[in-house]
Design a protein around this motif. Structure first.
Motif, PDB file in Angstrom:
ATOM      1  N   THR A  50       0.829  -1.215   0.000  1.00  0.00           N
ATOM      2  CA  THR A  50       0.000   0.000   0.000  1.00  0.00           C
ATOM      3  C   THR A  50       0.859   1.258   0.000  1.00  0.00           C
ATOM      4  OG1 THR A  50      -1.702  -1.188   1.205  1.00  0.00           O
ATOM      5  CG2 THR A  50      -1.897   1.185   1.186  1.00  0.00           C
ATOM      6  N   ASP A  51       1.922   1.266   0.809  1.00  0.00           N
ATOM      7  CA  ASP A  51       2.812   2.430   0.849  1.00  0.00           C
ATOM      8  C   ASP A  51       3.384   2.720  -0.537  1.00  0.00           C
ATOM      9  OD1 ASP A  51       2.348   2.674   3.561  1.00  0.00           O
ATOM     10  OD2 ASP A  51       4.289   1.862   4.182  1.00  0.00           O
ATOM     11  N   VAL A  54       0.529   4.023  -2.859  1.00  0.00           N
ATOM     12  CA  VAL A  54       0.184   5.412  -2.512  1.00  0.00           C
ATOM     13  C   VAL A  54       1.208   6.369  -3.130  1.00  0.00           C
ATOM     14  CG1 VAL A  54       0.060   7.092  -0.599  1.00  0.00           C
ATOM     15  CG2 VAL A  54      -1.154   4.912  -0.428  1.00  0.00           C
ATOM     16  N   ARG A  58       0.093   8.968  -6.048  1.00  0.00           N
ATOM     17  CA  ARG A  58       0.201  10.405  -5.734  1.00  0.00           C
ATOM     18  C   ARG A  58       1.055  11.127  -6.784  1.00  0.00           C
ATOM     19  NH1 ARG A  58      -3.249  10.756  -2.304  1.00  0.00           N
ATOM     20  NH2 ARG A  58      -3.207  10.128  -0.137  1.00  0.00           N
ATOM     21  N   SER A  67      -9.682   6.796  -1.590  1.00  0.00           N
ATOM     22  CA  SER A  67      -8.825   6.074  -0.645  1.00  0.00           C
ATOM     23  C   SER A  67      -7.952   5.090  -1.421  1.00  0.00           C
ATOM     24  CB  SER A  67      -9.671   5.322   0.371  1.00  0.00           C
ATOM     25  OG  SER A  67      -8.876   4.405   1.074  1.00  0.00           O
ATOM     26  N   ILE A  68      -6.686   5.424  -1.566  1.00  0.00           N
ATOM     27  CA  ILE A  68      -5.774   4.557  -2.328  1.00  0.00           C
ATOM     28  C   ILE A  68      -5.653   3.176  -1.672  1.00  0.00           C
ATOM     29  CG2 ILE A  68      -3.419   4.293  -3.250  1.00  0.00           C
ATOM     30  CD1 ILE A  68      -3.385   7.411  -3.522  1.00  0.00           C
ATOM     31  N   PRO A  69      -5.520   3.068  -0.322  1.00  0.00           N
ATOM     32  CA  PRO A  69      -5.458   1.729   0.290  1.00  0.00           C
ATOM     33  C   PRO A  69      -6.703   0.883  -0.004  1.00  0.00           C
ATOM     34  CG  PRO A  69      -4.647   3.365   1.821  1.00  0.00           C
ATOM     35  CD  PRO A  69      -5.234   4.127   0.651  1.00  0.00           C
ATOM     36  N   THR A  72      -6.414  -0.276  -3.472  1.00  0.00           N
ATOM     37  CA  THR A  72      -5.312  -1.242  -3.544  1.00  0.00           C
ATOM     38  C   THR A  72      -5.781  -2.628  -3.117  1.00  0.00           C
ATOM     39  OG1 THR A  72      -3.686   0.503  -3.105  1.00  0.00           O
ATOM     40  CG2 THR A  72      -2.958  -1.766  -2.763  1.00  0.00           C
TER      41      THR A  72
END
Length: 100
Positions: A50-51, A54, A58, A67-69, A72
């Motif tokens: 996730t990191d 993101v 971005r 919400s990217i997570p 994902t």
């Protein structure tokens, strides 16, 4: 004036079979970011994955507000359904990697 409709893709959960419709404009960049993150990796935790995603999203889509997570996990599960990504446990840790 006709409103432009965005293309949709159906994502499927590997266990429940639940289906959701996502905009292709969101699905494709997130899918590419997941694949980019996992390429060459022996396995990443969901947090590590996730990191990475993101950071990539971005950079590529600074205007993205969702919400990217959440995207994902949903898209990673769909990639699991399609046999592209797998989840495995190593030393008690749940990891994700590309299927060889």
């Amino acid at each position: 004036m006709a409103k432009a409709t965005s293309k949709k893709i159906i994502v499927t959960h590997p266990v429940t079979g639940t289906e959701r419709k996502f905009d292709v404009a969101i699905y494709e960049p997130v899918k590419a970011a997941i694949l980019q993150s996992l390429k060459g990796s022996k396995g990443k935790t969901f947090t590590e994955l996730t990191d990475d995603v993101v950071k990539i999203i971005r950079k590529q889509m600074p205007e993205f507000k969702g919400s990217i997570p959440w995207y994902t996990i949903s898209i990673r599960l769909d990639l699991e359904t399609k046999g592209i990504v797998e989840t495995f446990v190593e030393k008690g840790k749940k990891l994700n990697r590309l299927v060889k």
